[in-house]
Each structure stands twice: as C-alpha cells, then as structure tokens.
Design a protein around this motif. Structure first.
Motif, mmCIF file in Angstrom:
data_model
loop_
_atom_site.group_PDB
_atom_site.id
_atom_site.type_symbol
_atom_site.label_atom_id
_atom_site.label_comp_id
_atom_site.label_asym_id
_atom_site.label_seq_id
_atom_site.Cartn_x
_atom_site.Cartn_y
_atom_site.Cartn_z
ATOM 1 N N GLY A 37 0.809 -1.213 0.000
ATOM 2 C CA GLY A 37 0.000 0.000 0.000
ATOM 3 C C GLY A 37 0.844 1.264 0.000
ATOM 4 N N TYR A 38 2.080 1.175 0.473
ATOM 5 C CA TYR A 38 2.986 2.324 0.480
ATOM 6 C C TYR A 38 4.406 1.816 0.675
ATOM 7 C CZ TYR A 38 3.468 2.052 5.595
ATOM 8 O OH TYR A 38 3.759 1.647 6.864
ATOM 9 N N PRO A 72 0.856 5.191 4.684
ATOM 10 C CA PRO A 72 -0.264 4.282 4.361
ATOM 11 C C PRO A 72 -1.438 5.065 3.777
ATOM 12 C CG PRO A 72 0.411 4.074 6.667
ATOM 13 C CD PRO A 72 1.173 5.227 6.098
ATOM 14 N N ILE A 73 -2.222 4.407 2.950
ATOM 15 C CA ILE A 73 -3.401 5.080 2.404
ATOM 16 C C ILE A 73 -4.661 4.531 3.067
ATOM 17 C CG2 ILE A 73 -2.487 5.725 0.150
ATOM 18 C CD1 ILE A 73 -3.859 3.181 -0.943
ATOM 19 N N GLY A 74 -5.783 5.200 2.786
ATOM 20 C CA GLY A 74 -7.058 4.764 3.350
ATOM 21 C C GLY A 74 -7.511 3.440 2.752
ATOM 22 N N LYS A 75 -8.588 2.936 3.328
ATOM 23 C CA LYS A 75 -9.127 1.643 2.885
ATOM 24 C C LYS A 75 -9.560 1.716 1.419
ATOM 25 C CE LYS A 75 -12.418 -1.473 5.017
ATOM 26 N NZ LYS A 75 -13.558 -1.523 5.945
ATOM 27 N N VAL A 76 -10.109 2.861 1.020
ATOM 28 C CA VAL A 76 -10.516 3.048 -0.373
ATOM 29 C C VAL A 76 -9.707 4.215 -0.957
ATOM 30 C CG1 VAL A 76 -12.424 3.522 -1.951
ATOM 31 C CG2 VAL A 76 -12.843 2.265 0.165
ATOM 32 N N CYS A 104 -12.625 14.218 3.621
ATOM 33 C CA CYS A 104 -11.232 13.893 3.332
ATOM 34 C C CYS A 104 -10.674 14.932 2.364
ATOM 35 C CB CYS A 104 -11.185 12.494 2.714
ATOM 36 S SG CYS A 104 -9.547 11.984 2.224
ATOM 37 N N LYS A 105 -9.582 15.544 2.736
ATOM 38 C CA LYS A 105 -8.966 16.544 1.847
ATOM 39 C C LYS A 105 -8.128 15.840 0.790
ATOM 40 C CE LYS A 105 -10.213 20.586 3.047
ATOM 41 N NZ LYS A 105 -11.053 21.161 1.995
ATOM 42 N N ARG A 106 -8.116 16.402 -0.422
ATOM 43 C CA ARG A 106 -7.278 15.813 -1.475
ATOM 44 C C ARG A 106 -5.809 15.807 -1.022
ATOM 45 N NH1 ARG A 106 -8.220 20.766 -5.652
ATOM 46 N NH2 ARG A 106 -10.250 20.590 -4.687
ATOM 47 N N GLY A 107 -5.142 14.735 -1.398
ATOM 48 C CA GLY A 107 -3.735 14.619 -0.996
ATOM 49 C C GLY A 107 -3.595 14.033 0.400
ATOM 50 N N GLY A 108 -4.731 13.666 1.012
ATOM 51 C CA GLY A 108 -4.649 13.143 2.380
ATOM 52 C C GLY A 108 -5.605 11.987 2.609
ATOM 53 N N THR A 109 -5.635 11.544 3.853
ATOM 54 C CA THR A 109 -6.476 10.410 4.247
ATOM 55 C C THR A 109 -7.461 10.889 5.310
ATOM 56 O OG1 THR A 109 -4.716 8.861 3.739
ATOM 57 C CG2 THR A 109 -6.375 8.079 5.280
ATOM 58 N N SER A 110 -8.696 10.406 5.231
ATOM 59 C CA SER A 110 -9.711 10.832 6.196
ATOM 60 C C SER A 110 -9.335 10.360 7.598
ATOM 61 C CB SER A 110 -11.083 10.263 5.802
ATOM 62 O OG SER A 110 -11.011 8.848 5.743
ATOM 63 N N ASN A 114 -10.667 5.651 6.319
ATOM 64 C CA ASN A 114 -11.427 4.961 5.266
ATOM 65 C C ASN A 114 -11.031 5.387 3.856
ATOM 66 O OD1 ASN A 114 -12.925 3.205 6.729
ATOM 67 N ND2 ASN A 114 -14.685 4.550 6.955
ATOM 68 N N TYR A 115 -10.701 6.677 3.673
ATOM 69 C CA TYR A 115 -10.508 7.177 2.305
ATOM 70 C C TYR A 115 -9.204 7.947 2.139
ATOM 71 C CZ TYR A 115 -15.497 6.580 3.014
ATOM 72 O OH TYR A 115 -16.730 6.070 3.368
ATOM 73 N N THR A 116 -8.637 7.773 0.960
ATOM 74 C CA THR A 116 -7.561 8.668 0.530
ATOM 75 C C THR A 116 -8.017 9.241 -0.801
ATOM 76 O OG1 THR A 116 -5.795 7.440 1.600
ATOM 77 C CG2 THR A 116 -5.156 8.799 -0.270
ATOM 78 N N ILE A 117 -7.935 10.563 -0.934
ATOM 79 C CA ILE A 117 -8.295 11.195 -2.210
ATOM 80 C C ILE A 117 -7.049 11.836 -2.799
ATOM 81 C CG2 ILE A 117 -9.673 12.970 -3.364
ATOM 82 C CD1 ILE A 117 -11.784 12.681 -1.257
ATOM 83 N N GLU A 118 -6.836 11.571 -4.075
ATOM 84 C CA GLU A 118 -5.711 12.202 -4.763
ATOM 85 C C GLU A 118 -6.189 12.817 -6.063
ATOM 86 O OE1 GLU A 118 -2.815 9.129 -5.283
ATOM 87 O OE2 GLU A 118 -1.907 9.493 -3.335
#
Ligand code: FES
Length: 178
Positions: A37-38, A72-76, A104-110, A114-118
């Motif tokens: 995952g990372y 590490p990134i979020g689950k989704v 969840c902010k872009r570039g980060g993980t909630s 649960n979430y990572t948005i890029e």
C-alpha cells in the motif's frame, strides 16, 4: 519484511531479465507498493538490500516519482483526474464534492482511515471526463448528477471487509464501460 508469496515470486522472476540489478529499482518499488500500500522506510531498506544498493538510492527514486507513497493510504483509494479534458468537464467540482462527502482533503487520508483522495494526472480516458478511479475501478462522466451514486458506492466499499474493499464496487456507475 512480510510480502505476499505472489509478490516475492514476481520479484524473483524479474532478476534474470535485468543483468544490472539497479535497473530493477522502479519495478521493485511498484511491486512492493502494490503489496504493502505504500513504501515504508523498512520497505525501501529491503529493496536496497535486494538490489545491493544504498537505501538513499531507493529513497531518491521514491521521492522523485509522485506515484510512490511513503505513508499508508485509506481503505478506499479515490483518484480524480485533473488533466485538461477532465478539468474542463468539471473535475475540480467533482473533487470538491468528494472531499466534502468523504470528509477527506485531497492529498490526504480521512481521519477514520477509510478514504484517501488524490488529484492525479491523465488516466487515459479523456473523452469521458470527469474520470474517477476507485481502487482498480474506473468511473466515467462523474459530473454532479452521477456523484451521489458514486459516493454511495465508495462508502459501500469502505464498509466492506478489507479483502473485498480493494475490488469493490462493481462497475456500472456512472456509465462504466470497463
Ligand atoms: S484528461 Fe482525464 S483521463 Fe485524460
């Protein structure tokens, strides 16, 4: 380091094809990131030892390429394409809505993990923008009218068990043509 047997097998199968082990730095970073995952410090040291190079050389590669992650990134994992075609079709609005809905902010993980948005560069589906990739699934035409359904699917994926979360949700919305 605890890598899946399939990952180790893929790694070993590459060695005979590359007489100069250093040329395997990129492929190994990809394979280890896919598995873990990372790329942790431990992972980079492991790669360096495997290639008989200084860990700094691996770190240089990992720091240079934006597709490598050191946390590490979020689950989704949600990727929103921001390149020209998608941007002109509303990718920024789509990304803002997703940020809001998933907290969840872009570039980060909630905070709940649960979430990572890029925001990412072109995913090569430019005629169907805005395009959003959720784990391995591609969703096309993700404008305002399709977002509610997409958000529901992303949330559903986050509540699934860790094994199915990586492959869910099913394609189909919005206008998935996989
Ligand atoms: S510009 Fe978004 S997929 Fe190419």
């Amino acid at each position: 380091m605890d890598l899946a047997p399939e990952t180790l097998q893929k790694i070993e199968s590459l060695f005979p094809k590359y007489p100069d082990k250093r040329s395997l730095t990129l492929p190994l970073c990809h394979l280890v990131q896919e598995d873990q995952g990372y790329l942790s410090d431990e992972a980079m040291k492991w790669i360096a030892a495997k290639l008989e190079i200084e860990p700094m050389k691996v770190l240089e590669v990992v720091s240079f390429y934006p597709m490598f992650r050191r946390k590490p990134i979020g689950k989704v994992h949600v990727k929103v394409c921001r390149t020209l075609s998608c941007a002109l079709n509303g990718a920024y609005k789509t990304c803002e809505k997703l940020e809001e809905a998933l907290a969840c902010k872009r570039g980060g993980t909630s905070e709940d993990g649960n979430y990572t948005i890029e925001f990412v560069e072109c995913i090569a589906d430019c005629g169907k923008g805005p395009v959003v990739q959720v784990d391995d699934r591609l969703y096309e035409n993700c404008g305002p009218e399709q977002l509610e359904e997409l958000i529901a699917r992303i949330k559903e994926a986050a509540s699934a068990d860790p094994v199915t979360a990586r492959t869910a949700p099913e394609p189909g919305t919005p206008a998935y043509k996989g």
